[in-house]
Design an enzyme around this catalytic site. Structure first.
Site, PDB file in Angstrom:
ATOM      1  N   SER A  52      18.726  20.762 -24.939  1.00  0.00           N
ATOM      2  CA  SER A  52      18.452  21.018 -23.519  1.00  0.00           C
ATOM      3  C   SER A  52      19.357  22.103 -22.969  1.00  0.00           C
ATOM      4  O   SER A  52      19.081  22.662 -21.912  1.00  0.00           O
ATOM      5  CB  SER A  52      18.722  19.754 -22.692  1.00  0.00           C
ATOM      6  OG  SER A  52      17.922  18.708 -23.112  1.00  0.00           O
ATOM      7  N   HIS A  76      11.429  22.547 -26.804  1.00  0.00           N
ATOM      8  CA  HIS A  76      12.028  21.617 -25.844  1.00  0.00           C
ATOM      9  C   HIS A  76      10.969  20.696 -25.250  1.00  0.00           C
ATOM     10  O   HIS A  76      10.144  21.117 -24.447  1.00  0.00           O
ATOM     11  CB  HIS A  76      12.738  22.427 -24.742  1.00  0.00           C
ATOM     12  CG  HIS A  76      13.588  21.609 -23.846  1.00  0.00           C
ATOM     13  ND1 HIS A  76      13.623  21.778 -22.488  1.00  0.00           N
ATOM     14  CD2 HIS A  76      14.444  20.590 -24.115  1.00  0.00           C
ATOM     15  CE1 HIS A  76      14.469  20.907 -21.967  1.00  0.00           C
ATOM     16  NE2 HIS A  76      14.975  20.184 -22.935  1.00  0.00           N
ATOM     17  N   GLU A 107       8.644  23.623 -23.794  1.00  0.00           N
ATOM     18  CA  GLU A 107       9.179  24.970 -23.607  1.00  0.00           C
ATOM     19  C   GLU A 107       9.504  25.517 -25.004  1.00  0.00           C
ATOM     20  O   GLU A 107      10.230  24.868 -25.767  1.00  0.00           O
ATOM     21  CB  GLU A 107      10.450  24.941 -22.745  1.00  0.00           C
ATOM     22  CG  GLU A 107      10.184  24.650 -21.274  1.00  0.00           C
ATOM     23  CD  GLU A 107      11.460  24.498 -20.438  1.00  0.00           C
ATOM     24  OE1 GLU A 107      11.427  24.853 -19.259  1.00  0.00           O
ATOM     25  OE2 GLU A 107      12.481  24.013 -20.960  1.00  0.00           O
ATOM     26  N   ASN A 129      14.916  22.484 -16.551  1.00  0.00           N
ATOM     27  CA  ASN A 129      16.241  21.916 -16.267  1.00  0.00           C
ATOM     28  C   ASN A 129      17.060  22.772 -15.314  1.00  0.00           C
ATOM     29  O   ASN A 129      17.911  22.262 -14.590  1.00  0.00           O
ATOM     30  CB  ASN A 129      17.013  21.685 -17.568  1.00  0.00           C
ATOM     31  CG  ASN A 129      16.497  20.452 -18.269  1.00  0.00           C
ATOM     32  OD1 ASN A 129      15.885  19.593 -17.651  1.00  0.00           O
ATOM     33  ND2 ASN A 129      16.721  20.364 -19.570  1.00  0.00           N
TER      34      ASN A 129
HETATM   35  N1  LIG Z   1      17.066  12.718 -22.984  1.00  0.00           N
HETATM   36  C1  LIG Z   1      16.268  13.675 -22.536  1.00  0.00           C
HETATM   37  O1  LIG Z   1      15.588  13.509 -21.501  1.00  0.00           O
HETATM   38  C2  LIG Z   1      16.130  14.968 -23.293  1.00  0.00           C
HETATM   39  C3  LIG Z   1      15.057  15.823 -22.987  1.00  0.00           C
HETATM   40  C4  LIG Z   1      14.877  16.998 -23.726  1.00  0.00           C
HETATM   41  C5  LIG Z   1      15.784  17.315 -24.726  1.00  0.00           C
HETATM   42  N2  LIG Z   1      16.828  16.481 -25.009  1.00  0.00           N
HETATM   43  C6  LIG Z   1      17.721  16.854 -26.118  1.00  0.00           C
HETATM   44  O2  LIG Z   1      17.351  16.094 -27.260  1.00  0.00           O
HETATM   45  C7  LIG Z   1      18.504  15.830 -28.071  1.00  0.00           C
HETATM   46  C8  LIG Z   1      18.661  14.334 -28.243  1.00  0.00           C
HETATM   47  O3  LIG Z   1      18.749  13.720 -26.998  1.00  0.00           O
HETATM   48  P1  LIG Z   1      18.463  12.159 -26.815  1.00  0.00           P
HETATM   49  O4  LIG Z   1      18.343  11.930 -25.352  1.00  0.00           O
HETATM   50  O5  LIG Z   1      17.356  11.720 -27.718  1.00  0.00           O
HETATM   51  O6  LIG Z   1      19.857  11.556 -27.338  1.00  0.00           O
HETATM   52  P2  LIG Z   1      20.155  10.083 -27.889  1.00  0.00           P
HETATM   53  O7  LIG Z   1      21.619   9.889 -27.727  1.00  0.00           O
HETATM   54  O8  LIG Z   1      19.215   9.077 -27.294  1.00  0.00           O
HETATM   55  O9  LIG Z   1      19.790  10.187 -29.445  1.00  0.00           O
HETATM   56  C9  LIG Z   1      20.469  11.014 -30.334  1.00  0.00           C
HETATM   57  C10 LIG Z   1      20.320  10.416 -31.715  1.00  0.00           C
HETATM   58  O10 LIG Z   1      20.882  11.332 -32.647  1.00  0.00           O
HETATM   59  C11 LIG Z   1      21.510  10.564 -33.646  1.00  0.00           C
HETATM   60  N3  LIG Z   1      22.476  11.390 -34.359  1.00  0.00           N
HETATM   61  C12 LIG Z   1      23.714  11.773 -33.984  1.00  0.00           C
HETATM   62  N4  LIG Z   1      24.294  12.519 -34.947  1.00  0.00           N
HETATM   63  C13 LIG Z   1      23.379  12.615 -35.942  1.00  0.00           C
HETATM   64  C14 LIG Z   1      23.370  13.250 -37.201  1.00  0.00           C
HETATM   65  N5  LIG Z   1      24.426  13.929 -37.617  1.00  0.00           N
HETATM   66  N6  LIG Z   1      22.271  13.128 -37.964  1.00  0.00           N
HETATM   67  C15 LIG Z   1      21.194  12.434 -37.529  1.00  0.00           C
HETATM   68  N7  LIG Z   1      21.138  11.799 -36.347  1.00  0.00           N
HETATM   69  C16 LIG Z   1      22.222  11.897 -35.567  1.00  0.00           C
HETATM   70  C17 LIG Z   1      22.144   9.411 -32.899  1.00  0.00           C
HETATM   71  O11 LIG Z   1      22.486   8.342 -33.766  1.00  0.00           O
HETATM   72  C18 LIG Z   1      21.055   9.074 -31.888  1.00  0.00           C
HETATM   73  O12 LIG Z   1      20.157   8.104 -32.400  1.00  0.00           O
HETATM   74  C19 LIG Z   1      19.669  16.510 -27.357  1.00  0.00           C
HETATM   75  O13 LIG Z   1      19.843  17.780 -27.910  1.00  0.00           O
HETATM   76  C20 LIG Z   1      19.187  16.599 -25.919  1.00  0.00           C
HETATM   77  O14 LIG Z   1      19.788  17.638 -25.208  1.00  0.00           O
HETATM   78  C21 LIG Z   1      17.006  15.306 -24.324  1.00  0.00           C
END
Ligand SMILES: NC(=O)c1ccc[n+]([C@@H]2O[C@H](COP(=O)([O-])OP(=O)(O)OC[C@H]3O[C@@H](n4cnc5c(N)ncnc54)[C@H](O)[C@@H]3O)[C@@H](O)[C@H]2O)c1
Length: 282
Positions: free
Chosen positions: A119, A140, A152, A190
């Site tokens: 993000s 994204h 995106e 965002n």
């Molecule tokens: N939450 C949102 O609304 C949203 C929206 C768009 C993009 N994002 C992006 O998506 C990504 C994930 O966000 P999220 O909200 O799902 O986070 P989250 O914390 O819910 O999930 C992240 C996951 O990644 C895993 N993880 C961490 N290190 C790892 C590794 N080395 N190998 C494999 N898995 C690993 C964790 O165990 C966890 O299950 C981020 O880059 C975030 O910026 C989030």
């Protein structure tokens, strides 16, 4: 190369929704995380939601079994080696991402595209870690990724036009509406949305209104489907803070300074729905 088998890295909020969206259109998904329980929990959650949808007549009978049969969970990195495409949604932390990209680059066939769901981090910086910088791109999704239509598509400075086109085509194939955006902090959505969440935190801290009333005001006064604080709980306070920090650091513009209250909530671990406590309890 046709894209049939896709690695989904990270089985958290986003990984779960994206895996579901891919599996629903028949893609074979290899869902990878660091702990088996995280992978199992994600697949169980998808199954539970789809079982409910079937019961309510919102999904055709058998949808759950079909979707679940298309997802294989793993904690073994080597299981990703024969995929056609990678989507990465691990923690929003450059060190974690760098480690993953170095390992992916060594493991995958050279033609495989790696799309990051970041993000707020620089896709150009992520691409530069690899020897396939032209095949690294931002893809994204929005939360919940199995429902929200927008993707995106963000080329890094190094990304080839061919890579961009493949990601656009894949997005359309899975029923999404892709929008191509130049790399810039927060991209489009965002850049507009997260400062609004941040403003909600300032308003709460200043005591101008309660959390409930701030959200009611924006729902009834601006027609938002949910208020900014509920949205923060849905997105995750840690993610919202990471986006604000990036907007602030990248632009140096004080209008993007993160609210002290948001920082405090993140320090307390009150991240929202995923921790059962944020501005509201879940
Ligand atoms: N939450 C949102 O609304 C949203 C929206 C768009 C993009 N994002 C992006 O998506 C990504 C994930 O966000 P999220 O909200 O799902 O986070 P989250 O914390 O819910 O999930 C992240 C996951 O990644 C895993 N993880 C961490 N290190 C790892 C590794 N080395 N190998 C494999 N898995 C690993 C964790 O165990 C966890 O299950 C981020 O880059 C975030 O910026 C989030």
């Amino acid at each position: 190369m046709a894209i049939n088998k896709i690695a989904m890295l990270g089985a958290g909020t986003m990984g779960q929704g994206i895996a579901w969206a891919l599996a629903a259109v028949g893609k074979k998904v290899v869902l990878y995380d660091i702990k088996q329980e995280f992978v199992d929990r994600a697949i169980a959650a998808i199954g539970k939601s789809l079982a409910k949808a079937e019961e309510r007549g919102k999904a055709a009978p058998g949808t759950k079994d079909t979707v679940i049969s298309n997802i294989t969970g793993t904690v073994n990195f080597d299981d990703l080696k024969d995929v056609d495409f990678v989507i990465e949604a691990v923690f929003e932390n450059m060190e974690v991402k760098k480690d993953i990209y170095t390992k992916l680059d060594a493991l995958l066939a050279p033609e495989v595209i790696i799309a990051t769901n970041t993000s707020s981090l620089s896709i150009t910086e992520i691409a530069a870690i690899t020897k396939r910088a032209d095949k690294v791109v931002g893809m994204h999704f929005f939360n919940p990724a199995n429902v929200m239509k927008l993707v995106e598509v963000i080329p890094a400075l190094q990304t080839s036009e061919e890579t961009v086109q493949k990601v656009i085509d894949l997005s359309v194939e899975i029923g999404k509406k892709p929008v191509k955006v130049k790399e810039g902090p927060g991209f489009v959505v965002n850049r507009i949305l997260v400062p609004t969440i941040n403003e909600g935190c300032f308003i709460l801290y200043e005591g101008l209104a309660t959390a409930e009333d701030i959200d009611t005001a924006m729902k009834l006064g601006a027609g938002w489907p949910m208020g900014p604080l509920t949205l923060c709980d849905l997105v995750g306070g840690d993610i919202a803070l990471a986006v604000m920090n990036t907007l602030y650091d990248e632009t140096g513009d004080p209008k993007y300074r993160p609210s002290g209250l948001l920082k405090q909530y993140v320090r307390a671990g009150w991240l929202g729905m995923k921790t059962k406590k944020g501005f509201f309890n879940y």
